[in-house]
Design an enzyme around this catalytic site. Sequence first.
Site, short mmCIF file in Angstrom:
data_model
loop_
_atom_site.label_atom_id
_atom_site.label_comp_id
_atom_site.label_asym_id
_atom_site.label_seq_id
_atom_site.Cartn_x
_atom_site.Cartn_y
_atom_site.Cartn_z
N TRP A 139 0.83 -1.20 0.00
CA TRP A 139 0.00 0.00 0.00
C TRP A 139 0.87 1.26 0.00
O TRP A 139 2.00 1.24 0.46
CB TRP A 139 -0.95 0.01 1.20
CG TRP A 139 -0.32 0.07 2.56
CD1 TRP A 139 0.01 -0.98 3.37
CD2 TRP A 139 0.07 1.27 3.28
NE1 TRP A 139 0.58 -0.53 4.54
CE2 TRP A 139 0.62 0.85 4.52
CE3 TRP A 139 -0.01 2.63 3.01
CZ2 TRP A 139 1.10 1.73 5.48
CZ3 TRP A 139 0.48 3.53 3.96
CH2 TRP A 139 1.02 3.08 5.18
N GLU A 173 7.55 8.60 13.68
CA GLU A 173 7.73 7.98 12.36
C GLU A 173 8.58 8.87 11.45
O GLU A 173 9.38 8.38 10.66
CB GLU A 173 6.38 7.70 11.71
CG GLU A 173 5.52 6.67 12.42
CD GLU A 173 6.00 5.23 12.23
OE1 GLU A 173 6.99 5.03 11.48
OE2 GLU A 173 5.39 4.33 12.82
N GLU A 228 9.00 1.81 6.10
CA GLU A 228 8.69 2.67 7.23
C GLU A 228 8.42 4.12 6.80
O GLU A 228 7.61 4.81 7.42
CB GLU A 228 9.86 2.65 8.23
CG GLU A 228 9.99 1.37 9.03
CD GLU A 228 9.00 1.27 10.16
OE1 GLU A 228 8.51 2.32 10.62
OE2 GLU A 228 8.71 0.14 10.60
N HIS A 264 4.88 5.50 6.53
CA HIS A 264 4.07 5.74 7.74
C HIS A 264 4.01 7.23 8.09
O HIS A 264 2.93 7.80 8.26
CB HIS A 264 4.62 4.94 8.92
CG HIS A 264 4.67 3.47 8.68
ND1 HIS A 264 5.35 2.60 9.50
CD2 HIS A 264 4.13 2.71 7.70
CE1 HIS A 264 5.22 1.36 9.03
NE2 HIS A 264 4.48 1.42 7.94
N GLU A 321 9.50 -2.42 17.59
CA GLU A 321 8.52 -2.65 16.51
C GLU A 321 7.20 -3.16 17.08
O GLU A 321 6.12 -2.79 16.60
CB GLU A 321 9.07 -3.64 15.48
CG GLU A 321 10.25 -3.12 14.66
CD GLU A 321 9.85 -2.16 13.56
OE1 GLU A 321 8.69 -1.69 13.53
OE2 GLU A 321 10.71 -1.85 12.72
N THR A 360 5.43 -0.25 18.73
CA THR A 360 4.83 0.63 17.73
C THR A 360 3.57 0.00 17.15
O THR A 360 2.60 0.71 16.86
CB THR A 360 5.85 0.93 16.60
OG1 THR A 360 7.11 1.25 17.17
CG2 THR A 360 5.39 2.10 15.75
N ASP A 400 2.29 -3.39 9.18
CA ASP A 400 3.70 -3.29 8.79
C ASP A 400 4.61 -3.49 10.00
O ASP A 400 5.61 -4.21 9.95
CB ASP A 400 4.00 -1.91 8.19
CG ASP A 400 3.48 -1.74 6.77
OD1 ASP A 400 2.96 -2.71 6.19
OD2 ASP A 400 3.59 -0.61 6.24
N GLU A 401 4.25 -2.81 11.10
CA GLU A 401 5.09 -2.89 12.30
C GLU A 401 5.17 -4.32 12.84
O GLU A 401 6.23 -4.75 13.30
CB GLU A 401 4.56 -1.94 13.39
CG GLU A 401 4.39 -0.48 12.97
CD GLU A 401 5.70 0.25 12.69
OE1 GLU A 401 6.77 -0.40 12.66
OE2 GLU A 401 5.64 1.47 12.48
N HIS A 453 7.57 -6.29 10.73
CA HIS A 453 8.95 -5.89 11.05
C HIS A 453 9.38 -6.47 12.40
O HIS A 453 10.53 -6.87 12.57
CB HIS A 453 9.07 -4.37 11.05
CG HIS A 453 8.77 -3.76 9.72
ND1 HIS A 453 8.48 -2.42 9.56
CD2 HIS A 453 8.69 -4.30 8.47
CE1 HIS A 453 8.25 -2.17 8.27
NE2 HIS A 453 8.37 -3.29 7.60
#
Length: 328
Positions: free
Chosen positions: A33, A76, A111, A114, A164, A167, A196-197, A200
Amino acid sequence: MSIKNIRLEVMQFLDNKVDGFIDQYLIPVEKIWQPSDFLPNSESDTFLEEVKELREIAKDLPYDFWVAMVGDTITEEALPTYESWLMDVEGIDNVERNGWSRWIRQWTGEENRHGDVLNKYLYLSGRVNMREVEITTQHLINDGFDIGTGRDPYKNFVYTSFQELATYVSHNRVSQLAKSYGDNKLAKMCKMIAGDEMRHHHAYSEFVNQIFKVDPSEMMLAFQYMMKQKIVMPAHFLRESGQKISSAFEQFSDSAQRIGVYTASDYVDIMQKLIDKWEIDKIQGLTSEAEKARDYLMKLPARMAKISERLVIPQESYIFKWVEPSRI
């Protein structure tokens, strides 16, 4: 062989696996995305109507929510600090462009989206003082951070595994709060960031898992070191315009705790999750020093939980320059 050389040897050994980690834990650029997927389309004739709708819905979100959103965004957007720090870790070679440096660059690429999407949302919402937010972001990048890891890859990977996941918790809670106030688009955006976090987190915790297999005692000692000194947040030097370094972080943390975005009990939960994930109770072949470190770690969450229960969070909101109450 020195501890430093052993760490370099382990990093070089694991370098051969990094391309596999990239394939497993990161998503190709064309498939992932992008910020514009969640924002009003500036090319569309309905752009102004979409912005008006976004601003109307944003009016229902409370003060501490906006403080948490701004803090998350600034954190971020200080990404240049994190990339430059990780590129300097022992075993990560950006000059020779080894596997680890490829990981850092591609992780940074993910990242970067974000802060981009969050910043644009804040700007369009009309609920925050963007110039003050931008000043704080520039201060944070100027000030850098000191997470207590030095250039040690073992300590850095413990930090990133923890951070991570922290977050993820923060963005996921913001998503839930946005949904509860009827802002479904913001909720979806924050949920995608949280996703995503989590990916990661799985990656960095797997790096630690791999190190435990080849250098268990030193990895255990590094884990104990980081838990003993406590994990500081990336934005721990946070300040507003005209303030001294670190002066705003405690008030931001209080706001996040008041609305349940990230709390002291979350810190303890993450610590326990890492202990369980790495199954440190089952690791064999430890030195006597590493055995003591494991004993310390196994008992630590319960001790920290008792301390967190005694914490008292101020009920009065600190008034940040980023978010003026008259706008809310």
